[in-house]
Design an enzyme around this catalytic site. Structure first.
Site, PDB file in Angstrom:
ATOM      1  CB  SER A  30      -0.942  -0.011   1.204  1.00 24.75           C
ATOM      2  OG  SER A  30      -0.206  -0.158   2.407  1.00 24.75           O
ATOM      3  CE  LYS A  94      10.650  -5.615   1.027  1.00 26.35           C
ATOM      4  NZ  LYS A  94       9.284  -5.033   1.013  1.00 26.35           N
ATOM      5  N   GLY A  97       2.853  -8.631   2.002  1.00 30.68           N
ATOM      6  CA  GLY A  97       2.060  -8.687   0.764  1.00 30.68           C
ATOM      7  C   GLY A  97       2.409  -9.897  -0.087  1.00 30.68           C
ATOM      8  CD  GLU A 103       8.274  -7.132  -1.588  1.00 31.20           C
ATOM      9  OE1 GLU A 103       7.225  -6.477  -1.662  1.00 31.20           O
ATOM     10  OE2 GLU A 103       8.660  -7.675  -0.541  1.00 31.20           O
TER      11      GLU A 103
HETATM   12  C1  5RP Z   1       5.041  -6.890   0.389  1.00 26.81           C
HETATM   13  C2  5RP Z   1       5.912  -6.150   1.335  1.00 26.81           C
HETATM   14  C3  5RP Z   1       5.491  -4.764   1.704  1.00 26.81           C
HETATM   15  O1  5RP Z   1       6.510  -3.879   1.399  1.00 26.81           O
HETATM   16  C4  5RP Z   1       5.188  -4.716   3.171  1.00 26.81           C
HETATM   17  O2  5RP Z   1       4.234  -5.728   3.478  1.00 26.81           O
HETATM   18  C5  5RP Z   1       4.626  -3.356   3.577  1.00 26.81           C
HETATM   19  O3  5RP Z   1       3.377  -3.177   3.006  1.00 26.81           O
HETATM   20  P1  5RP Z   1       2.504  -1.875   3.247  1.00 26.81           P
HETATM   21  O4  5RP Z   1       3.198  -0.755   2.571  1.00 26.81           O
HETATM   22  O5  5RP Z   1       1.170  -2.214   2.617  1.00 26.81           O
HETATM   23  O6  5RP Z   1       2.386  -1.674   4.731  1.00 26.81           O
HETATM   24  O7  5RP Z   1       6.919  -6.604   1.801  1.00 26.81           O
HETATM   25  O8  5RP Z   1       5.473  -8.222   0.230  1.00 26.81           O
END
Ligand code: 5RP
Length: 222
Positions: A30, A94, A97, A103
């Protein structure tokens, strides 16, 4: 300010790290969505992006930003991504998501990792956020037992009642109860367990810069 407003703030602040004429590494989540929206305002000044997920690719393309396959391009100047946790040394957790493997690949291909996060993500030590680990499905029970031996409790991430399937066709374990005192050693150890695709500790691919959204504005941590 709301958490959403803090995310917008750091997403926009990351534009200062975008190198004109270059291809930009783009993360997932997000907070990154805010960055992608901001990046669209200068899309004519960049060649395009390498994306870390299907979701980010779709958003980039919808905004008219060309997306390149990682194999088509060389080293990237900068990678911008969010985090679930970041410590004072730039080590991160991380994968909230589920995009952690791609990543880490794009981060490894980039000279500089710029982490964008709201203040709630800053921690003294990693481990409070359940640690995402992408695994080959046939290994998940054994990997669960290996985490148990370290004091962690791993659960299979579900989506709509079924195991979540990542962009790479694999599963995610979320591990609670770990105290990660040496992120580099922990990442190296877990990554070599058979069946682990990627552990969500980013210590080898840590952030060089963190733009932290706070009530006082954007703090730049290096
Ligand atoms: C996705 C990630 C995101 O960077 C992490 O979950 C942070 O997400 P958000 O900006 O929605 O808080 O690692 O795999």
């Amino acid at each position: 300010m709301t958490q959403d407003e803090l995310k917008t703030l750091v997403g926009q602040a990351a534009l200062q790290y975008v190198v004109p004429g270059e291809i930009i590494g783009v993360g997932t989540g997000s907070t990154v969505n805010k960055f992608i929206d901001a990046l669209a305002t200068m899309k004519d000044q960049i060649k395009g992006a390498v994306s870390s997920s299907v979701a980010s690719t779709e958003r980039l393309l919808a905004l008219g930003i060309p997306v390149f396959d990682a194999n088509e391009v060389g080293e990237l100047a900068v990678y911008v991504d969010g985090a679930d946790e970041i410590d004072g040394q730039g080590h991160m957790v991380k994968g909230g998501g589920a995009a952690l493997t791609r990543e880490k690949i794009v981060a490894a291909q980039s000279r500089q990792f710029v982490c964008i996060a709201d203040a709630s993500k800053k921690v003294e030590a990693l481990g409070a956020f359940p640690l995402p680990v992408e695994v080959i499905p046939m290994a998940s029970a054994r990997i669960t037992r290996q985490f148990q031996a370290l004091g962690g409790t791993a659960t299979l991430r579900l989506k709509d009642g079924a195991p979540l399937v990542t962009d790479n066709g694999q599963h995610i374990l979320d591990v609670r109860g770990l105290h990660i005192t040496d992120p580099l050693a922990f990442e190296s150890e877990v990554n070599q367990w058979p069946g682990v695709v990627t552990v969500g500790v980013f210590a080898h691919q840590k952030a060089q810069v963190c733009l932290l959204g706070t009530e006082q504005g954007v703090l730049t941590l290096t």
